[in-house]
Enzyme design. Structure first.
Site, PDB file in Angstrom:
ATOM      1  N   ARG A 133       0.846  -1.189   0.000  1.00 14.55           N
ATOM      2  CA  ARG A 133       0.000   0.000   0.000  1.00 14.55           C
ATOM      3  C   ARG A 133       0.886   1.245   0.000  1.00 14.55           C
ATOM      4  NH1 ARG A 133      -1.976  -3.773   3.638  1.00 14.55           N
ATOM      5  NH2 ARG A 133      -4.096  -4.538   3.234  1.00 14.55           N
ATOM      6  N   LYS A 158      -1.437  -2.562   7.579  1.00 15.42           N
ATOM      7  CA  LYS A 158      -2.845  -2.497   7.956  1.00 15.42           C
ATOM      8  C   LYS A 158      -3.157  -3.628   8.926  1.00 15.42           C
ATOM      9  CE  LYS A 158      -7.407  -1.857   5.894  1.00 15.42           C
ATOM     10  NZ  LYS A 158      -8.165  -1.785   4.606  1.00 15.42           N
ATOM     11  N   HIS A 264      -3.443   3.327  -5.702  1.00 11.33           N
ATOM     12  CA  HIS A 264      -3.960   2.029  -5.278  1.00 11.33           C
ATOM     13  C   HIS A 264      -4.205   1.063  -6.436  1.00 11.33           C
ATOM     14  CE1 HIS A 264      -4.896  -0.180  -1.706  1.00 11.33           C
ATOM     15  NE2 HIS A 264      -6.057  -0.574  -2.170  1.00 11.33           N
ATOM     16  N   ARG A 267      -1.382  -1.364  -6.868  1.00  9.31           N
ATOM     17  CA  ARG A 267      -1.421  -2.548  -5.993  1.00  9.31           C
ATOM     18  C   ARG A 267      -2.411  -3.564  -6.553  1.00  9.31           C
ATOM     19  NH1 ARG A 267      -1.280  -4.729  -0.565  1.00  9.31           N
ATOM     20  NH2 ARG A 267      -3.351  -5.259   0.214  1.00  9.31           N
ATOM     21  N   HIS A 290      -3.551  -9.616   3.571  1.00  8.49           N
ATOM     22  CA  HIS A 290      -4.985  -9.689   3.827  1.00  8.49           C
ATOM     23  C   HIS A 290      -5.249 -10.611   5.012  1.00  8.49           C
ATOM     24  CE1 HIS A 290      -6.100  -8.555  -0.585  1.00  8.49           C
ATOM     25  NE2 HIS A 290      -5.864  -7.498   0.171  1.00  8.49           N
ATOM     26  N   TYR A 299      -9.964 -10.728  -6.434  1.00  6.61           N
ATOM     27  CA  TYR A 299      -9.114 -10.547  -7.607  1.00  6.61           C
ATOM     28  C   TYR A 299      -9.299 -11.661  -8.630  1.00  6.61           C
ATOM     29  CZ  TYR A 299      -6.761  -6.854  -5.030  1.00  6.61           C
ATOM     30  OH  TYR A 299      -6.495  -5.706  -4.336  1.00  6.61           O
TER      31      TYR A 299
END
Length: 316
Positions: A133, A158, A264, A267, A290, A299
């Site tokens: 990110r 994150k 973004h 990514r 994630h 995705y």
């Protein structure tokens, strides 16, 4: 100590990120203003519900915005005031729209990089080549780059989790040049009595000398130092996200790209192109950081296995 000071102190004690602290303080202030300055101790579930519903209607808030405001208020009552809020039965939850990620083709990504100057090109190549990110890329320090093993340590990404990210062989020479530039600048700063970088509070207390060491310097430092809100000292931060976002946006326009060229989607493009190359979903989940594999699976809906993964009957 005021209520807001108590919120900030509690969040720093729990090692929450500065951005989370800023967002939570914003929502707590808004909550108090909404109820005309009434102290949260004198309010409960009905007041919280009224604020969240009223704000959602007045501002047409997205689901993520409403969820952030809710988490801020729950933190206030549970962690700061030590009070429990009953279930918010009357809360009108905003629906989260289902959007497919925006993805650039490989050629579009390379064309975009040709219109970016250093250090913005190096940052863009990290977003696309490593899948990090934007804030994760800007938070990289010299100690986090391992050119020999071709990997980067993403610290406190994150969810406050550390992880390893890929380092593209193509970006290796560019990053070595960036490391050399940081070392030269740091040497000059030390000669003039500066060279101190911002550090997490716990690390500053544990390793007082780290703030002036080369290892903990930002890979993409800002142009000039500013005042640290906690220590009131002049320290060097990393580049601000808005500077990079503006540079990428301008490069996309200069390149004549018709697709949305912002940070973004780079990514997203890494994610999609890695899946197309055959990376298994669990490895891929780890690379992206994630927590839930369901976030990664989205995705698979845009991977190029022909048009939408099928053959049109017209082509038969």
């Amino acid at each position: 100590m005021s209520l807001i000071e108590s919120v900030s102190t509690t969040m720093r004690r729990l090692h929450c990120s500065p951005r989370t602290e800023e967002a939570y303080v914003h929502w707590i202030r808004a909550f108090i203003r909404f109820h005309h300055g009434k102290h949260p101790r004198r309010m409960g579930a009905e007041a919280v519900t009224a604020f969240l519903n009223g704000h959602a209607v007045a501002q047409r808030s997205m689901a993520s915005t409403q969820n952030q405001a809710l988490r801020a208020l729950l933190f206030l009552y549970k962690r700061v005031l030590d009070l429990q809020i009953p279930r918010l039965e009357a809360l009108e939850r905003a629906r989260r729209p289902e959007h497919l990620p925006s993805v650039l083709s490989r050629q579009n990504a390379l064309t975009l990089f040709e219109h970016l100057l250093p250090p913005f090109r190096r940052i863009g190549e990290l977003l696309y080549g490593s899948g990090v990110r934007l804030l994760e890329a800007l938070s990289i320090r010299v100690i986090d780059v391992d050119l020999d093993r071709r990997q980067i340590t993403v610290r406190r990404g994150k969810g406050q989790h550390d992880r390893r990210a890929l380092l593209s062989a193509r970006a290796r020479d560019e990053l070595q040049a960036q490391l050399d530039a940081v070392a030269r600048r740091h040497k000059k700063d030390l000669a003039t009595g500066r060279g101190e970088v911002d550090l997490p509070h716990a690390l500053r207390a544990k390793m007082p000398g780290a703030a002036t060491s080369l290892a903990w310097q930002h890979l993409f430092p800002a142009s000039r130092p500013c005042t640290d809100g906690a220590t009131r000292r002049q320290v060097l931060y990393h580049l601000h996200e808005s500077v990079v976002q503006r540079a990428v946006h301008d490069a996309g326009r200069a390149a004549g790209l018709t697709k949305r060229a912002t940070c973004h989607p780079l990514r997203h493009s890494f994610a999609t192109h890695r899946l197309e190359a055959g990376t298994d979903i669990r490895t891929f989940q780890t690379l992206l950081g994630h927590k839930d594999v369901r976030t990664t699976i989205i995705y698979t809906h845009i991977v190029d296995h022909g048009s939408l993964g099928a053959i049109s009957p017209l082509d038969r």
